[in-house]
Write a protein that holds these residues in place. Sequence first.
Motif, PDB file in Angstrom:
ATOM      1  N   UNK A 428      31.999  30.635   0.587  1.00  0.00           N
ATOM      2  CA  UNK A 428      31.652  29.277   1.009  1.00  0.00           C
ATOM      3  C   UNK A 428      30.333  28.765   0.453  1.00  0.00           C
ATOM      4  N   UNK A 429      29.337  29.626   0.304  1.00  0.00           N
ATOM      5  CA  UNK A 429      27.971  29.174   0.008  1.00  0.00           C
ATOM      6  C   UNK A 429      27.881  28.373  -1.289  1.00  0.00           C
ATOM      7  N   UNK A 430      28.428  28.887  -2.373  1.00  0.00           N
ATOM      8  CA  UNK A 430      28.315  28.194  -3.658  1.00  0.00           C
ATOM      9  C   UNK A 430      29.027  26.840  -3.635  1.00  0.00           C
ATOM     10  N   UNK A 431      30.269  26.746  -3.146  1.00  0.00           N
ATOM     11  CA  UNK A 431      30.920  25.436  -3.084  1.00  0.00           C
ATOM     12  C   UNK A 431      30.167  24.425  -2.216  1.00  0.00           C
ATOM     13  N   UNK A 432      29.577  24.867  -1.103  1.00  0.00           N
ATOM     14  CA  UNK A 432      28.799  23.952  -0.272  1.00  0.00           C
ATOM     15  C   UNK A 432      27.652  23.361  -1.077  1.00  0.00           C
ATOM     16  N   UNK A 433      26.938  24.224  -1.813  1.00  0.00           N
ATOM     17  CA  UNK A 433      25.819  23.754  -2.635  1.00  0.00           C
ATOM     18  C   UNK A 433      26.301  22.818  -3.734  1.00  0.00           C
ATOM     19  N   UNK A 434      27.442  23.127  -4.319  1.00  0.00           N
ATOM     20  CA  UNK A 434      27.987  22.277  -5.379  1.00  0.00           C
ATOM     21  C   UNK A 434      28.332  20.890  -4.850  1.00  0.00           C
ATOM     22  N   UNK A 435      28.950  20.827  -3.694  1.00  0.00           N
ATOM     23  CA  UNK A 435      29.323  19.529  -3.128  1.00  0.00           C
ATOM     24  C   UNK A 435      28.085  18.708  -2.788  1.00  0.00           C
ATOM     25  N   UNK A 436      27.120  19.349  -2.146  1.00  0.00           N
ATOM     26  CA  UNK A 436      25.909  18.625  -1.765  1.00  0.00           C
ATOM     27  C   UNK A 436      25.166  18.100  -2.989  1.00  0.00           C
TER      28      UNK A 436
END
Length: 468
Positions: A428-436
């Motif tokens: 989850x961590x990388x996709x969350x950062x990518x979206x933000x």
Amino acid sequence: MQSNSHTQDASPVSGETAAPMHAIDVIRKKRDRGSLSEAEIRFMVRGAASESIPMEQLSAWLMACWLNGLALEEIRALTVAMRDSGVKFDSSRLEKVTVDKHSTGGVGDKTSFLVAPIAAACGLAVPMISGRALGHTGGTLDKLEAIPGYRTALTLEEFEAVIVECGAAIVSQTPALVPADRVLYALRDRTGTVESPGLICASILSKKLAAGLNALVLDVKTGSGAFLRKREDADYLAALMVATAEAAGTRTVAVMTDMSQPLGHAAGNWIELVESVDLLSGKRPSQSEDLRELSLILAGWMVYLGGKASSAEEGYGKAETTLRDGSALKHFYAMVAAQGGDVSAFDDPAGFHKPGATFVLKAKQTGWIAAMDTTALGWAVQRLGAGREKAGEPVDAHAGIDFHKRRGDFVTAGEPLATLYATNESLLAEPIALIEGALTFSGVAPEAVMLVSRVFTRDEAVAFLGAV
């Protein structure tokens, strides 16, 4: 099915010497910005199809083509050589006009699941040969394989039987059909050589022309989620593909469409199918309106080029009728069942959807969503488990993103932006950062972007290329 004599014929083309060729010489020539002959291109394509040329040499050749570009003559030669690298589908036995649609790739791009059954419901035959996830974009085949039992690898005899029964079939290229592209497509994804107009053109058209199409509609993406972000590059690719396909005898148009945000609200595998079936069922959720509109525009052109309407506008109307009367949904379910898929999964789509981890991402600020880096959003989808790092890796049918907000929406801090579905919590961590990082907020609403900005017909494509 018709056999392809070029596959086993090692003789040089007319006007070429019979001197033996070596891959390293072709690589050096292209590296040094030379123009490759038809015989040299055919040699490399044969080597890819037979896997007699090592992968490292094919990779070096692709990089040389990517760096130095391909002339129009090279692109046409590459397209034909790849088309002729295996057997070809004989569509004449279908006794229907054959049409297809192909997209250059986007995020949440699921129009195939709508336009194929729509066109079939309008009396056309749709032999659709599709691909898997490539770069930041999802793969049509990966999405369909989220349906339990759905088979994408059919023999050409099975392919024909499904089309006869259902009007449409969506399959992968078999080892016998365009084998060169099967090898080169996977290599491009792993070697950073995806974004080349010439290589994209040859890859797309070799599969489409091998399917014996009478007509083809190309959906060429523009904007932040397109492979070719510069508008002039996208226009060139569109014109190039139209002119190349028309020269091969297939009536073709290219529709330039916006990919400055995901198409529809779902991006992933299973969740994209659910959104598509909702539209095929006649539903009109507001977050799917762009997907519905684009699908009807593309299908309208297919119906027109296939001779079932006197204009693309009339084709649009006939396409919309199939959504309202349920005939497109009927053809979709028939195709799924004929290819081994369990259509009962759609009886309770929410119950079937079982992601390993779920996370609701909320806005950290208030304002208008002024822009989206859709490529970054695509990578977020892939890295949740919906895509692959290496060819052949499995993908997670339940991974993806359900977007709750779109470009131009006003968002209050704390409101849900998207729901993420991952294979497990560690992803989850990388996709969350990518979206933000992909969302740009503003104090004013952004200007609207046209869903369709231009259409290239044959004459317009030839004129455009002549002016380049």
